[in-house]
Write an enzyme that holds these catalytic residues in place. Sequence first.
Site, PDB file in Angstrom:
ATOM      1  N   ASP A 124      30.224  44.168  33.018  1.00 47.86           N
ATOM      2  CA  ASP A 124      31.380  44.995  33.334  1.00 47.86           C
ATOM      3  C   ASP A 124      32.043  45.358  32.002  1.00 47.86           C
ATOM      4  O   ASP A 124      32.505  44.471  31.272  1.00 47.86           O
ATOM      5  CB  ASP A 124      32.339  44.206  34.241  1.00 47.86           C
ATOM      6  CG  ASP A 124      33.531  45.051  34.680  1.00 47.86           C
ATOM      7  OD1 ASP A 124      33.927  45.963  33.924  1.00 47.86           O
ATOM      8  OD2 ASP A 124      34.077  44.784  35.763  1.00 47.86           O
ATOM      9  N   TYR A 143      39.329  55.126  33.049  1.00 46.64           N
ATOM     10  CA  TYR A 143      40.771  55.410  32.959  1.00 46.64           C
ATOM     11  C   TYR A 143      41.506  54.502  31.979  1.00 46.64           C
ATOM     12  O   TYR A 143      42.688  54.681  31.746  1.00 46.64           O
ATOM     13  CB  TYR A 143      41.446  55.355  34.338  1.00 46.64           C
ATOM     14  CG  TYR A 143      41.262  54.077  35.132  1.00 46.64           C
ATOM     15  CD1 TYR A 143      41.966  52.924  34.808  1.00 46.64           C
ATOM     16  CD2 TYR A 143      40.385  54.046  36.214  1.00 46.64           C
ATOM     17  CE1 TYR A 143      41.791  51.761  35.538  1.00 46.64           C
ATOM     18  CE2 TYR A 143      40.203  52.882  36.953  1.00 46.64           C
ATOM     19  CZ  TYR A 143      40.900  51.742  36.608  1.00 46.64           C
ATOM     20  OH  TYR A 143      40.720  50.596  37.336  1.00 46.64           O
ATOM     21  N   LYS A 144      40.801  53.511  31.405  1.00 45.45           N
ATOM     22  CA  LYS A 144      41.463  52.625  30.444  1.00 45.45           C
ATOM     23  C   LYS A 144      41.305  53.226  29.044  1.00 45.45           C
ATOM     24  O   LYS A 144      41.864  54.275  28.770  1.00 45.45           O
ATOM     25  CB  LYS A 144      40.895  51.212  30.573  1.00 45.45           C
ATOM     26  CG  LYS A 144      41.279  50.593  31.922  1.00 45.45           C
ATOM     27  CD  LYS A 144      40.675  49.236  32.193  1.00 45.45           C
ATOM     28  CE  LYS A 144      41.154  48.715  33.549  1.00 45.45           C
ATOM     29  NZ  LYS A 144      40.335  47.618  34.053  1.00 45.45           N
ATOM     30  N   ARG A 184      50.616  41.452  27.173  1.00 43.59           N
ATOM     31  CA  ARG A 184      49.340  42.032  26.740  1.00 43.59           C
ATOM     32  C   ARG A 184      49.603  43.378  26.059  1.00 43.59           C
ATOM     33  O   ARG A 184      50.319  44.223  26.589  1.00 43.59           O
ATOM     34  CB  ARG A 184      48.451  42.205  27.968  1.00 43.59           C
ATOM     35  CG  ARG A 184      47.018  42.521  27.654  1.00 43.59           C
ATOM     36  CD  ARG A 184      46.195  42.579  28.913  1.00 43.59           C
ATOM     37  NE  ARG A 184      46.551  43.750  29.720  1.00 43.59           N
ATOM     38  CZ  ARG A 184      45.778  44.269  30.662  1.00 43.59           C
ATOM     39  NH1 ARG A 184      44.604  43.729  30.945  1.00 43.59           N
ATOM     40  NH2 ARG A 184      46.168  45.319  31.352  1.00 43.59           N
TER      41      ARG A 184
HETATM   42  C1  LIG Z   1      40.244  47.400  35.421  1.00 42.45           C
HETATM   43  C2  LIG Z   1      39.105  46.576  35.861  1.00 42.45           C
HETATM   44  C3  LIG Z   1      38.493  46.815  37.109  1.00 42.45           C
HETATM   45  C4  LIG Z   1      39.069  47.857  38.009  1.00 42.45           C
HETATM   46  O1  LIG Z   1      38.283  48.148  39.103  1.00 42.45           O
HETATM   47  P1  LIG Z   1      38.695  49.391  40.014  1.00 42.45           P
HETATM   48  O2  LIG Z   1      37.634  49.466  41.037  1.00 42.45           O
HETATM   49  O3  LIG Z   1      38.766  50.584  39.114  1.00 42.45           O
HETATM   50  O4  LIG Z   1      40.048  49.140  40.582  1.00 42.45           O
HETATM   51  C5  LIG Z   1      37.398  46.041  37.451  1.00 42.45           C
HETATM   52  N1  LIG Z   1      36.912  45.088  36.610  1.00 42.45           N
HETATM   53  C6  LIG Z   1      37.484  44.844  35.414  1.00 42.45           C
HETATM   54  C7  LIG Z   1      36.907  43.794  34.517  1.00 42.45           C
HETATM   55  C8  LIG Z   1      38.599  45.562  35.013  1.00 42.45           C
HETATM   56  O5  LIG Z   1      39.177  45.316  33.832  1.00 42.45           O
END
Ligand SMILES: *Cc1c(COP(=O)(O)O)cnc(C)c1O
Length: 429
Positions: A214, A239-240, A388
Amino acid sequence: MVSTTQSVDRQSCAAADARDDLMHFKDRFDLPSDVIYLDGNSLGALPVGALERAQEVITAEWGNGLIRSWNTAGWFDLPRRLGDKLGRLIGARAGETVVTDSTSLNLFKTIAAGIRMQQVDHPVRRVILTERDNFPTDIYVAQGISDFLNSTLDDTGNRYEVRLLDDELPLEDALDESVAVVALSHANYRTGSLWDMAEVTAMAHERGAVVIWDLCHSAGAVPIDLTAAGADFAIGCTYKYLNGGPGSPAFIWVNPRHQERFWQPLSGWWGHADPFAMADAYAPAEGISRFLCGTQPITSMAMIEPGLDMFLEADMSRLRAKSLELTDLFIELVEQRCGDHPLELITPRDHDRRGSHVSFRHPDGYPVMNALIARGVIGDYREPEVLRFGITPLYLSRTDIWDAVEALRDVLDSCAWDTAEFKKRHAVT
Ligand SMILES: *Cc1c(COP(=O)(O)O)cnc(C)c1O
């Protein structure tokens, strides 16, 4: 570079900024002038190019082109075209990545694909291994798959199970012959600590497990080479760090050695070999397209491209060098200037182990962050007690870091955080 010694001051930060050839990217973001934005690891800032693209996609492509735009504006191919651009940031070659759905959904697809591969090769392996400190959705999705699989089994066989790494159960001990899939976050969302992707992948493969990475907190934050690591699958959001916009579609990568072999259960028509044949049986598309499910959110997806283009132009190695310089500076300044306060660094100091955000624990972290946000220094708060700060080198400067730490120092020295208003909990933190 700012030398991180006692002599750092705002002037030396400004002087180093003046020599920084990445600073011009800041003008390509539409940021409020009274904000220092240290939350680009949660929701990236708005690229000016995305505003322009939104205008075009809504007015010209949707408004005038109407349904013709699926063909004439390249909408149908957008998941693959953006996937190829994004792939260059994560060590993937063309044709290996698509942009689609959410990270949670893509995780579901990849865990299911990994389990299915193991059902063919090693059906006794029934453990999904992740970590207790992972982002919650990653654990929940693994639990959902495991529960679903168990509901289809009779009571005699061994069961599927989610196993969680933690201090008591390190990776070396947890990775036994029952593990089917290892699903880990490359950068930890809370502490910013990085796994060694190549080392963990090699160890998992040696012990017969399939590996999913991930990349939510590492895509656009650190250089990544999935190909060199030999990983099996990867997913992550746009989106990050990648500035794709709130809830913009996520991505999914599969190693080409599995591309014709893997199966995924969300077998919607967009993953079909010939969607408009309207056939009555599913036949998966060749390669990565079979990870698509249904019709894509084109207006949101189109916003991702201007951010990706900036990353490709800036180059991840230059961004990484600046990110490490800024995170070092932030840590040094907090320790020097806020040293009287009960702040505990939980982010690794070792560069090889650090992503692109810095976290400190503080017993009153929640109101402290709210008081900072009220002064325009926007970071975020994560349980338990974690302040953070996301460091995004495309639009942050050393003077921003200096000013942010000064605001933190002032909030702490003056106890400005100690009010009922700042202690009130919001729905989204
Ligand atoms: C932000 C994040 C998600 C977000 O998942 P969404 O399906 O977009 O809500 C999942 N896993 C990690 C490690 C994250 O940091």
